[in-house]
Write a protein that holds these residues in place. Structure first.
Motif, short mmCIF file in Angstrom:
data_model
loop_
_atom_site.label_atom_id
_atom_site.label_comp_id
_atom_site.label_asym_id
_atom_site.label_seq_id
_atom_site.Cartn_x
_atom_site.Cartn_y
_atom_site.Cartn_z
N VAL A 29 77.84 110.57 67.79
CA VAL A 29 77.13 111.15 68.80
C VAL A 29 76.25 110.22 69.57
CG1 VAL A 29 75.50 112.95 69.34
CG2 VAL A 29 77.55 113.25 67.60
N VAL A 30 75.17 109.79 68.83
CA VAL A 30 74.22 108.81 69.48
C VAL A 30 74.64 107.63 70.05
CG1 VAL A 30 71.99 107.89 68.94
CG2 VAL A 30 72.56 109.99 67.67
N PHE A 31 75.32 106.71 69.34
CA PHE A 31 75.45 105.55 69.96
C PHE A 31 76.67 105.55 71.29
CE2 PHE A 31 74.63 103.44 65.44
CZ PHE A 31 73.19 103.56 65.88
N PRO A 32 77.56 106.54 71.13
CA PRO A 32 78.18 106.75 72.29
C PRO A 32 77.57 107.04 73.43
CG PRO A 32 79.61 107.52 70.25
CD PRO A 32 78.11 107.16 70.01
N LEU A 33 76.44 107.97 73.36
CA LEU A 33 75.50 108.37 74.37
C LEU A 33 74.75 107.13 74.80
CD1 LEU A 33 74.31 111.74 73.10
CD2 LEU A 33 75.84 111.37 75.09
N PHE A 54 83.83 104.47 59.42
CA PHE A 54 82.73 104.97 59.31
C PHE A 54 81.56 103.88 59.90
CE2 PHE A 54 85.12 107.59 56.68
CZ PHE A 54 85.02 108.86 56.92
N MET A 55 81.64 102.70 59.60
CA MET A 55 80.69 101.75 60.00
C MET A 55 81.01 100.86 60.89
SD MET A 55 78.44 102.26 57.30
CE MET A 55 77.50 100.65 57.75
N LYS A 56 82.33 100.83 61.46
CA LYS A 56 82.58 99.72 62.43
C LYS A 56 82.01 100.22 63.78
CE LYS A 56 86.60 98.49 65.35
NZ LYS A 56 87.81 98.55 65.57
N GLY A 57 81.58 101.44 64.01
CA GLY A 57 81.02 101.96 65.36
C GLY A 57 79.47 101.66 65.21
N ILE A 58 78.83 101.40 64.08
CA ILE A 58 77.48 101.25 64.03
C ILE A 58 77.34 99.68 64.27
CG2 ILE A 58 75.56 100.95 62.46
CD1 ILE A 58 76.40 103.61 61.20
N THR A 64 68.08 111.78 44.88
CA THR A 64 68.69 110.64 45.23
C THR A 64 70.17 111.06 45.75
OG1 THR A 64 67.76 109.24 43.46
CG2 THR A 64 69.92 108.60 44.32
N GLY A 65 70.77 112.14 45.20
CA GLY A 65 71.94 112.58 45.86
C GLY A 65 71.89 113.21 47.06
N LEU A 66 70.71 114.01 47.32
CA LEU A 66 70.60 114.65 48.52
C LEU A 66 70.26 113.50 49.62
CD1 LEU A 66 70.16 116.89 50.32
CD2 LEU A 66 67.55 117.05 49.55
N CYS A 67 69.47 112.50 49.28
CA CYS A 67 69.10 111.66 50.26
C CYS A 67 70.19 110.84 50.65
CB CYS A 67 67.90 110.58 49.64
SG CYS A 67 66.43 111.49 49.53
N PHE A 68 71.20 110.31 49.75
CA PHE A 68 72.43 109.44 50.24
C PHE A 68 73.50 110.54 50.87
CE2 PHE A 68 71.04 106.37 46.98
CZ PHE A 68 70.94 105.49 47.94
N SER A 69 73.25 111.56 50.55
CA SER A 69 74.22 112.68 51.57
C SER A 69 73.80 112.75 52.88
CB SER A 69 74.24 114.14 50.96
OG SER A 69 74.82 113.93 49.30
N ILE A 70 72.42 112.90 53.19
CA ILE A 70 71.83 112.86 54.25
C ILE A 70 72.18 111.62 55.10
CG2 ILE A 70 69.59 113.00 55.39
CD1 ILE A 70 68.58 115.16 53.38
N PHE A 71 71.77 110.55 54.28
CA PHE A 71 72.21 109.25 54.91
C PHE A 71 73.71 109.26 55.34
CE2 PHE A 71 73.61 104.69 54.92
CZ PHE A 71 72.25 104.16 55.30
N GLY A 72 74.63 109.69 54.75
CA GLY A 72 76.08 109.57 55.13
C GLY A 72 76.17 110.44 56.41
N LEU A 73 75.62 111.54 56.28
CA LEU A 73 75.93 112.44 57.51
C LEU A 73 75.00 111.96 58.68
CD1 LEU A 73 75.06 115.83 55.88
CD2 LEU A 73 77.21 115.18 56.70
N GLY A 74 74.03 111.25 58.37
CA GLY A 74 73.25 110.45 59.50
C GLY A 74 74.06 109.33 60.19
N ALA A 75 74.81 108.75 59.24
CA ALA A 75 75.52 107.53 60.04
C ALA A 75 76.59 108.12 60.66
CB ALA A 75 76.10 106.92 58.67
#
Length: 257
Positions: free
Chosen positions: A35-39, A126-130, A18-29
């Protein structure tokens, strides 16, 4: 003795997973935000097309995250009626809210999904851009909120709302805010019901991510019937009365027990 040890090991593994998955979620966000959304913003100039593209990326990201949670053994889930949900247009998806990842599981099925986002998230760096890139609707002024929702629904969009306003507290009767009903009556958009059960309880409002249950959590997401709004609009003497009657009906069907 051996069985007890294996259960203990399994629980420790699920905490780590669970900790690993949420860490990946944060890095993905962070990757999506910077990177992705500005492109996408740079490459797609039309605002509507850009927002649809971003929402599609979010859906794919949610689907990957959900599969990762299941693959890692942190939890298991089943979504019944996902294809029906994907085909919906010009409707409000209304769901109960027992867990932190309800939005993720439902959003993993919806290539296009508008959401109402509380004002505080628009101030989160961290969330405003999304939320801005996705064109989500800020919950700032009630009147402008209703107008924005009506405009999206009139364009054929799907709007996801959790009418409880926050996650369910286990053991306490849930109450619904009237926002979803008011939006439905004002926009005359039908409501698609989605019901979520979690056994045992996991990622509730009161629990931390590392407080995993002894048994692997199982999420059952069921896409249910669509509520025709015309009936409530006709029967209500005013939009306020119609919204009140609709809200009572939603409470009955979302929490049948």
């Amino acid at each position: 003795m051996l069985g007890s040890l294996l259960k203990r090991i399994n629980k420790l593994w699920r905490i780590a997973a669970t900790g690993l998955c949420f860490s990946i979620f944060g890095l993905g966000a962070l990757c999506l935000t910077f990177v992705v959304f500005p492109l996408v913003t740079w490459s797609v100039k039309d605002q509507v097309a850009r927002e649809l593209k971003v929402q599609k990326v979010i859906q794919q990201s949610f689907d990957l995250f959900s599969r990762l949670m299941r693959f890692s053994g942190a939890l298991d889930y089943q979504i019944v009626g996902a294809e029906t949900l994907r085909q919906d247009e010009n409707c409000i998806v209304v769901a109960n809210h027992p867990s932190l990842i309800d939005y993720v599981l439902i959003g993993s099925c919806l290539p296009q999904c508008d959401c109402i986002v509380k004002a505080a998230i628009w101030q989160n760096p961290f969330m405003k851009g999304i939320v801005k890139a996705a064109g989500y609707i800020p919950n700032i002024n009630p009147e402008s909120l209703l107008d924005a929702c009506n405009a999206r629904l009139s364009s054929g969009n799907v709007l996801l709302i959790f009418p409880e306003g926050t996650r369910t507290t286990p053991g306490i009767d849930s109450s619904l805010q009237r926002g979803a009903a008011q939006i439905a009556v004002r926009s005359e958009a039908d409501i698609r019901l989605v019901h979520i059960t979690v056994e045992p309880s996991f990622l509730t409002k009161q629990s931390k991510w590392y407080q995993v249950p002894d048994k692997k959590p199982y999420f059952h997401v069921e896409v249910q019937q669509k509520i025709n709004i015309d009936q409530f609009v006709r029967d209500g003497s005013s939009p306020t009365t119609a919204a009140r009657q609709l809200n009572r009906h939603l409470a009955d069907v979302l929490f049948p027990n």
